[in-house]
Design a protein around this motif. Structure first.
Motif, mmCIF file in Angstrom:
data_model
loop_
_atom_site.group_PDB
_atom_site.id
_atom_site.type_symbol
_atom_site.label_atom_id
_atom_site.label_comp_id
_atom_site.label_asym_id
_atom_site.label_seq_id
_atom_site.Cartn_x
_atom_site.Cartn_y
_atom_site.Cartn_z
ATOM 1 N N GLU A 124 1.022 -0.988 0.030
ATOM 2 C CA GLU A 124 0.008 -0.058 -0.073
ATOM 3 C C GLU A 124 0.918 1.075 0.045
ATOM 4 O OE1 GLU A 124 -3.785 2.222 2.309
ATOM 5 O OE2 GLU A 124 -2.391 0.793 3.313
ATOM 6 N N ALA A 125 1.268 1.883 -1.184
ATOM 7 C CA ALA A 125 2.127 2.675 -1.340
ATOM 8 C C ALA A 125 1.769 4.091 -0.641
ATOM 9 C CB ALA A 125 2.442 3.092 -3.020
ATOM 10 N N LEU A 126 0.441 4.578 -0.414
ATOM 11 C CA LEU A 126 0.263 5.692 0.344
ATOM 12 C C LEU A 126 -0.715 5.431 1.491
ATOM 13 C CD1 LEU A 126 -0.341 7.211 -3.198
ATOM 14 C CD2 LEU A 126 1.317 8.064 -1.722
ATOM 15 N N SER A 127 -0.277 5.001 2.343
ATOM 16 C CA SER A 127 -0.961 4.076 3.120
ATOM 17 C C SER A 127 -1.762 5.120 4.519
ATOM 18 C CB SER A 127 -0.293 3.345 4.234
ATOM 19 O OG SER A 127 -0.948 2.273 4.839
ATOM 20 N N ALA A 128 -1.063 6.019 4.813
ATOM 21 C CA ALA A 128 -2.140 7.157 6.094
ATOM 22 C C ALA A 128 -2.202 6.302 7.172
ATOM 23 C CB ALA A 128 -2.899 7.823 5.399
ATOM 24 N N SER A 129 -3.295 6.237 7.356
ATOM 25 C CA SER A 129 -3.802 5.461 8.530
ATOM 26 C C SER A 129 -3.318 4.084 8.612
ATOM 27 C CB SER A 129 -5.380 5.288 8.727
ATOM 28 O OG SER A 129 -5.930 4.557 7.929
ATOM 29 N N GLY A 130 -3.050 3.356 7.681
ATOM 30 C CA GLY A 130 -2.713 1.792 7.657
ATOM 31 C C GLY A 130 -3.946 1.064 7.639
ATOM 32 N N LEU A 131 -5.213 1.399 7.757
ATOM 33 C CA LEU A 131 -6.412 0.716 7.640
ATOM 34 C C LEU A 131 -6.472 -0.414 6.534
ATOM 35 C CD1 LEU A 131 -9.168 0.077 8.852
ATOM 36 C CD2 LEU A 131 -10.002 2.001 7.615
ATOM 37 N N ARG A 132 -6.168 0.089 5.212
ATOM 38 C CA ARG A 132 -6.271 -0.999 4.299
ATOM 39 C C ARG A 132 -5.145 -2.006 4.399
ATOM 40 N NH1 ARG A 132 -8.347 0.696 -1.259
ATOM 41 N NH2 ARG A 132 -8.711 2.733 -0.300
ATOM 42 N N ALA A 133 -4.048 -1.784 4.694
ATOM 43 C CA ALA A 133 -3.183 -2.773 4.884
ATOM 44 C C ALA A 133 -3.446 -3.558 5.892
ATOM 45 C CB ALA A 133 -1.833 -2.036 5.054
ATOM 46 N N LEU A 134 -3.913 -3.056 7.210
ATOM 47 C CA LEU A 134 -4.238 -4.032 8.287
ATOM 48 C C LEU A 134 -5.423 -4.836 7.621
ATOM 49 C CD1 LEU A 134 -4.613 -1.446 11.294
ATOM 50 C CD2 LEU A 134 -2.801 -3.107 10.770
ATOM 51 N N ARG A 135 -6.511 -4.379 6.982
ATOM 52 C CA ARG A 135 -7.521 -5.251 6.360
ATOM 53 C C ARG A 135 -6.954 -6.315 5.606
ATOM 54 N NH1 ARG A 135 -13.254 -2.769 4.918
ATOM 55 N NH2 ARG A 135 -13.256 -5.116 4.568
ATOM 56 N N TYR A 136 -6.142 -6.122 4.776
ATOM 57 C CA TYR A 136 -5.360 -6.988 4.027
ATOM 58 C C TYR A 136 -4.668 -8.165 4.756
ATOM 59 C CZ TYR A 136 -5.717 -4.102 -0.296
ATOM 60 O OH TYR A 136 -6.127 -3.419 -1.232
ATOM 61 N N GLY A 137 -4.121 -7.723 6.012
ATOM 62 C CA GLY A 137 -3.308 -8.612 6.685
ATOM 63 C C GLY A 137 -4.395 -9.427 7.338
ATOM 64 N N HIS A 138 -5.578 -9.051 7.778
ATOM 65 C CA HIS A 138 -6.693 -9.919 8.424
ATOM 66 C C HIS A 138 -7.297 -10.655 7.415
ATOM 67 C CE1 HIS A 138 -6.236 -8.813 12.681
ATOM 68 N NE2 HIS A 138 -6.616 -7.332 12.279
ATOM 69 N N GLU A 139 -7.876 -10.366 6.052
ATOM 70 C CA GLU A 139 -8.722 -10.616 5.561
ATOM 71 C C GLU A 139 -8.328 -11.501 4.069
ATOM 72 O OE1 GLU A 139 -11.387 -7.541 5.034
ATOM 73 O OE2 GLU A 139 -11.092 -6.919 6.924
ATOM 74 N N VAL A 140 -7.058 -11.350 3.771
ATOM 75 C CA VAL A 140 -6.713 -11.930 2.511
ATOM 76 C C VAL A 140 -5.759 -13.044 3.103
ATOM 77 C CG1 VAL A 140 -5.296 -11.610 0.547
ATOM 78 C CG2 VAL A 140 -6.530 -9.761 1.330
#
Length: 543
Positions: A79-95
């Motif tokens: 996630e190149a422009l992460s800011a909060s990291g929410l999307r990255a955390l969701r990928y970690g949990h859900e993919v």
């Protein structure tokens, strides 16, 4: 490190929990959950297809039944422009099968927050915050460390990031790109900026073009990605391309293929579009004849439209290939159908939008059904009557995910104008009968004379409109249609109209409701972070 949860607001989305300092006021945009839910499902769909074709190992048990052996964790996501990291955390949990997720951001405070939330989610082994300029970081990634999926979700345009993002994706990997500068891509106020960023122009503020600009925006995004990829001998395959609310989101496979790169010119197109009636002529940028590549032949188009004699404008160059891959959409829909609605709050909208995207004709472009009859100052054609008319003329029709009451069709524009003209006549005939029926009840002498005059006009010219002056495109188009004696059947159902009728009967949530504070958040300052963070300065115009 010890985390005192009392110091933070805990925001939950999907299976992720994000810790937000209580003093921060600009952070979470819940409308973007649709984007994040869809992105998780898209990565999972890519992974399923990747496993099906390359990675799944199978063994036969003692009963002769086939069992699937789960592959080891191998998927790397950026996630190149992460800011909060929410999307990255969701990928970690859900993919599943993820081995590494890099959540990059330019701001030290954002990276600190990402790592804190990763620890709180027990994802430190998967999610790593990285501080750096996204362009520089993606350009520095060695080949052995490239990513299976790269997610670009900036504030404004993604154009500056595309060159290195394409290079950062592994062969046959998934590139996900968001652009929120709809005012540039699909608006009419910044043509010079649209060309500077995306190498082409949209339809501008023409009567039919402005409605179509959201598809033009998608095609301009894809042409930019394809052109960047071609420099590195890579070709793209769009698997899902969506116009959503105030932004655009495309999902493309990127694959090294010099043979497919040769087809890029014949996939790109310019569009000559009439500013009066909407007539279009497509000009491909190259020719591919049986594998032989040649310079393009000029499109047969003069300075003025053959349907209404208005001048042509030019849009493009832009992507002229498919916008979607049906097998990929089916896979996302399959994942969506089994998703827990308590975790994925936008499953109904994902279903509605993707079902519409899947049935879209690949013919460029859609047009607004409400705009068409206004050309002749006629009443709006209901979609049921329109699809009957098109089907009975032997053409196909589809709806579009991008705009309500808009359609795509394989019908030539001359036939579309004929349908609109015959609808005008049908309306005139109906009005004529109504006026004749009310004539006897008109006691006011002046009103009776007005009705009688209107009756004479309609009887003398049932195919015309008294509100059209000779200077208008609609008047000239009706003149051109005078020699076309074909009738149009608005009343008989056919396979095309039945198909659209069945689709419209399905309950689908396609468009998000607009709550308070809807739309892109304000650009953050140095000490702020949002779920839309850009590494570049300068605010992009938004629609």
């Amino acid at each position: 490190m010890a985390i005192n949860v009392e110091d933070y607001n805990v925001i939950k989305e999907g299976k992720a929990l994000v810790l937000v300092p209580k003093q921060e006021t600009v952070f979470y945009n819940h409308i973007q959950q649709f984007n994040r839910d869809l992105s998780v499902m898209a990565v999972r769909a890519w992974l399923d297809q990747h496993n099906e074709t390359r990675l799944k190992k199978r063994k036969i048990d003692e009963n002769g039944e086939t069992k699937t052996v789960e592959d080891k964790k191998f998927v790397r996501i950026l996630e190149a422009l992460s800011a909060s990291g929410l999307r990255a955390l969701r990928y970690g949990h859900e993919v599943p099968q993820v081995s590494k997720i890099i959540a990059n951001d330019l701001l030290p405070a954002a990276v600190e927050s990402i790592n804190r939330s990763a620890e709180y989610n027990d994802l430190l082994k998967l999610v790593q915050g990285h501080e750096g300029d996204a362009i520089a970081y993606m350009g520095s990634i060695p080949e052995k460390d490239r990513f299976h999926a790269v997610d670009l979700d900036p504030y404004g345009t993604a154009a500056p990031f595309l060159e290195n993002a394409v290079r950062a994706v592994l062969d046959d990997g998934l590139l996900m790109v968001t652009c929120t500068d709809a005012g540039v891509l699909a608006g009419n106020g910044y043509p010079e900026k649209c060309y500077a960023l995306y190498g082409g122009s949209n339809f501008g503020n023409t009567s039919f073009g402005l409605d179509t600009n959201h598809e033009a925006g998608l095609r301009l995004m894809l042409s930019t990605i394809a052109s960047v990829a071609a420099k590195h001998k890579k070709a793209i395959e769009p698997v899902l391309s969506l116009s959503i609310d105030y932004y655009f989101r495309v999902f493309v496979r990127v694959k090294t293929s010099p043979a497919k790169v040769k087809q890029l010119a014949s996939t790109m197109m310019m569009i000559h579009h009439c500013i009066g009636c909407g007539y279009r002529v497509e000009q491909r940028m190259g020719r591919n004849t049986g594998g032989k590549f040649q310079t393009p032949k000029a499109a047969s188009v003069g300075p003025n439209c053959p349907c209404c004699n208005s001048p042509f404008h030019v849009a493009g160059p832009m992507w002229g290939g498919n916008l979607h891959n049906h097998e990929f959409i089916d896979k996302v829909l399959e994942i969506n159908s089994s998703a827990d609605k308590q975790v994925y709050g936008t499953t109904e909208r994902i279903k509605g939008m993707l079902m519409l995207a899947k049935q879209e004709l690949e013919t460029p472009f859609y047009f607004s059904l409400g705009r068409l009859p206004s050309l002749f100052r006629a009443s709006t054609i209901p979609i049921t009557e329109f699809t009957r008319a098109v089907g009975n003329l032997g053409h196909d029709v589809s709806l579009t995910h991008a705009k309500a009451n808009a359609i795509k069709t394989t019908a030539p524009w001359e036939d579309i104008l004929l349908i609109a003209a015959r609808w005008l006549r049908k309306g005139n005939e109906k009005r004529l009968q109504e006026l004749k029926g009310s004539l006897d009840s008109a006691k006011n002498v002046e009103k009776r004379k007005q009705k009688e005059e209107t009756i004479k006009q309609l009887e003398a010219n049932p195919d015309g409109s008294s509100s059209l002056s000779e200077t208008l495109a609609g008047y000239r188009a009706l003149q051109k249609l005078e020699n076309d004696k074909r009738e149009v059947d608005f009343d008989t159902n056919n396979e095309v109209s039945d198909k659209i009728h069945r689709l419209r009967k399905i309950k689908m949530l396609r468009y998000q409701e607009s709550p308070a504070n809807w739309g892109p958040k304000a650009r953050p300052g140095k000490k702020q972070k949002t779920d839309k963070q850009d590494d570049k300065k300068g605010k992009e115009e938004k629609e």
